[in-house]
Design a protein around this motif. Structure first.
Motif, mmCIF file in Angstrom:
data_model
loop_
_atom_site.group_PDB
_atom_site.id
_atom_site.type_symbol
_atom_site.label_atom_id
_atom_site.label_comp_id
_atom_site.label_asym_id
_atom_site.label_seq_id
_atom_site.Cartn_x
_atom_site.Cartn_y
_atom_site.Cartn_z
ATOM 1 N N GLY A 184 41.239 110.448 17.256
ATOM 2 C CA GLY A 184 42.143 110.273 18.377
ATOM 3 C C GLY A 184 43.396 109.519 18.005
ATOM 4 N N ARG A 185 44.173 109.160 19.029
ATOM 5 C CA ARG A 185 45.416 108.412 18.845
ATOM 6 C C ARG A 185 45.177 106.961 19.243
ATOM 7 N N HIS A 186 45.637 106.065 18.404
ATOM 8 C CA HIS A 186 45.427 104.635 18.646
ATOM 9 C C HIS A 186 46.722 103.876 18.360
ATOM 10 N N VAL A 187 46.984 102.849 19.144
ATOM 11 C CA VAL A 187 48.103 101.944 18.889
ATOM 12 C C VAL A 187 47.529 100.635 18.357
ATOM 13 N N LEU A 188 47.871 100.313 17.110
ATOM 14 C CA LEU A 188 47.279 99.152 16.450
ATOM 15 C C LEU A 188 48.337 98.126 16.074
ATOM 16 N N THR A 189 47.943 96.875 16.117
ATOM 17 C CA THR A 189 48.821 95.782 15.696
ATOM 18 C C THR A 189 48.824 95.686 14.175
ATOM 19 N N VAL A 190 49.995 95.480 13.607
ATOM 20 C CA VAL A 190 50.139 95.342 12.162
ATOM 21 C C VAL A 190 50.014 93.864 11.796
ATOM 22 N N ARG A 191 49.188 93.589 10.809
ATOM 23 C CA ARG A 191 49.013 92.218 10.320
ATOM 24 C C ARG A 191 49.706 92.090 8.974
ATOM 25 N N ALA A 192 50.528 91.040 8.826
ATOM 26 C CA ALA A 192 51.273 90.836 7.583
ATOM 27 C C ALA A 192 50.869 89.511 6.945
ATOM 28 N N THR A 193 50.837 89.490 5.604
ATOM 29 C CA THR A 193 50.487 88.280 4.863
ATOM 30 C C THR A 193 51.399 88.125 3.657
ATOM 31 N N VAL A 194 51.506 86.886 3.173
ATOM 32 C CA VAL A 194 52.279 86.590 1.974
ATOM 33 C C VAL A 194 51.634 85.397 1.299
ATOM 34 N N GLY A 195 51.717 85.320 -0.029
ATOM 35 C CA GLY A 195 51.054 84.248 -0.756
ATOM 36 C C GLY A 195 51.890 82.981 -0.859
ATOM 37 N N GLY A 196 51.306 81.973 -1.497
ATOM 38 C CA GLY A 196 52.012 80.722 -1.765
ATOM 39 C C GLY A 196 52.209 79.882 -0.520
ATOM 40 N N THR A 197 53.313 79.149 -0.494
ATOM 41 C CA THR A 197 53.609 78.255 0.629
ATOM 42 C C THR A 197 54.401 78.944 1.727
ATOM 43 N N LEU A 198 54.677 80.226 1.563
ATOM 44 C CA LEU A 198 55.447 80.967 2.547
ATOM 45 C C LEU A 198 54.550 81.461 3.680
ATOM 46 N N THR A 199 55.171 81.766 4.813
ATOM 47 C CA THR A 199 54.440 82.316 5.949
ATOM 48 C C THR A 199 55.209 83.499 6.525
ATOM 49 N N THR A 200 54.477 84.451 7.102
ATOM 50 C CA THR A 200 55.120 85.575 7.790
ATOM 51 C C THR A 200 55.288 85.202 9.254
ATOM 52 N N THR A 201 56.482 85.437 9.790
ATOM 53 C CA THR A 201 56.769 85.026 11.168
ATOM 54 C C THR A 201 57.052 86.191 12.102
ATOM 55 N N GLN A 202 57.371 87.360 11.550
ATOM 56 C CA GLN A 202 57.681 88.488 12.419
ATOM 57 C C GLN A 202 57.430 89.802 11.694
ATOM 58 N N VAL A 203 56.898 90.780 12.426
ATOM 59 C CA VAL A 203 56.705 92.136 11.918
ATOM 60 C C VAL A 203 57.382 93.081 12.896
ATOM 61 N N ARG A 204 58.241 93.968 12.364
ATOM 62 C CA ARG A 204 58.974 94.905 13.228
ATOM 63 C C ARG A 204 58.818 96.325 12.681
ATOM 64 N N PRO A 205 58.276 97.266 13.477
ATOM 65 C CA PRO A 205 57.636 97.044 14.781
ATOM 66 C C PRO A 205 56.297 96.333 14.617
ATOM 67 N N SER A 206 55.850 95.680 15.657
ATOM 68 C CA SER A 206 54.601 94.927 15.570
ATOM 69 C C SER A 206 53.379 95.818 15.729
ATOM 70 N N THR A 207 53.566 97.032 16.258
ATOM 71 C CA THR A 207 52.460 97.972 16.409
ATOM 72 C C THR A 207 52.869 99.332 15.845
ATOM 73 N N VAL A 208 51.878 100.114 15.448
ATOM 74 C CA VAL A 208 52.125 101.470 14.960
ATOM 75 C C VAL A 208 51.169 102.434 15.637
ATOM 76 N N LEU A 209 51.578 103.693 15.692
ATOM 77 C CA LEU A 209 50.726 104.752 16.239
ATOM 78 C C LEU A 209 49.882 105.319 15.109
ATOM 79 N N VAL A 210 48.579 105.353 15.307
ATOM 80 C CA VAL A 210 47.637 105.856 14.310
ATOM 81 C C VAL A 210 46.966 107.108 14.855
ATOM 82 N N GLN A 211 47.065 108.182 14.117
ATOM 83 C CA GLN A 211 46.394 109.428 14.481
ATOM 84 C C GLN A 211 45.261 109.671 13.508
ATOM 85 N N ILE A 212 44.012 109.711 14.033
ATOM 86 C CA ILE A 212 42.842 109.945 13.210
ATOM 87 C C ILE A 212 42.298 111.335 13.533
ATOM 88 N N ARG A 213 42.141 112.160 12.496
ATOM 89 C CA ARG A 213 41.622 113.520 12.682
ATOM 90 C C ARG A 213 40.323 113.685 11.884
#
Length: 213
Positions: A184-213
């Motif tokens: 089916g079709r699903h709208v999922l939130t994207v999770r972002a990561t980065v190493g070291g002392t840095l942090t991720t603060t924003q993901v654009r777009p924050s969600t994506v459309l997923v089509q599973i067949r």
């Protein structure tokens, strides 16, 4: 009261065995050994500074009873470095036996290398955006076809100016998790990561459309 020498005989045998084992442990021959991969712990990092490029593990020379020293794990030893009052910049700090915490009965004789190197950087917060980070699909069923829309996202990373300048875009990751999802079709939130002392603060777009067949 009558004397009952065989009362609680099981507990007495267990106590005798434990005492015998302990006696052999503390009275065996003393040996020297090098324990590799002992972690270095940095304490009291100044609040306005970030720690990076630090020595993470060292070899520790120990002496003790063979039974105890032979079973010693790197995680049972710790080398402590106090950064209280240290200014920004590159540092080389001594590592001595008296900075090491080890189990009782184990004597630390030497730390190798004898100094830790580290960088303390001013925490001047800045941002950097990685414009096209490919999305990784987790828990994808092998018999399913999956399409993402879009397939990449822009990820904003926050940290010190110096750390951002050294950032390799390849170390920034984005992912969606398909666990428990069916066709089916699903709208999922994207999770972002980065190493070291840095942090991720924003993901654009924050969600994506997923089509599973």
């Amino acid at each position: 009261m009558a004397w009952r020498p065989f009362r609680n005989v099981g507990l007495k045998i267990a106590a005798l065995g434990l005492g015998t084992a302990l006696w052999f442990t503390v009275s065996g021959p003393r040996v020297d050994r090098v324990v590799s991969g002992v972690p270095v712990t940095y304490r009291n990092t100044p609040a306005t500074l970030d720690l990076s490029n630090q020595t993470q593990t060292v070899d520790v020379h120990v002496r003790g009873v063979s039974g105890q020293v032979g079973r010693l794990l790197p995680s049972e030893i710790q080398v402590l470095v106090d950064l209280d009052g240290r200014p920004a910049g590159l540092h080389e700090l001594p590592l001595r036996a008296d900075q090491t915490v080890a189990p009782m009965g184990v004597e630390v004789t030497q730390v190798d290398p004898a100094a830790a190197t580290l960088l303390l950087e001013r925490r001047d917060i800045a941002e950097r955006t990685i414009p096209a980070v490919s999305i990784t699909i987790r828990n994808r069923a092998s018999n399913r076809q999956v399409e993402l829309d879009p397939e990449t996202v822009a990820v904003t990373v926050t940290g010190s100016t110096a750390a951002l300048g050294r950032l390799d875009p390849a170390t920034v990751a984005a992912e969606v998790d398909l666990i428990g999802l069916g066709v089916g079709r699903h709208v999922l939130t994207v999770r972002a990561t980065v190493g070291g002392t840095l942090t991720t603060t924003q993901v654009r777009p924050s969600t994506v459309l997923v089509q599973i067949r």
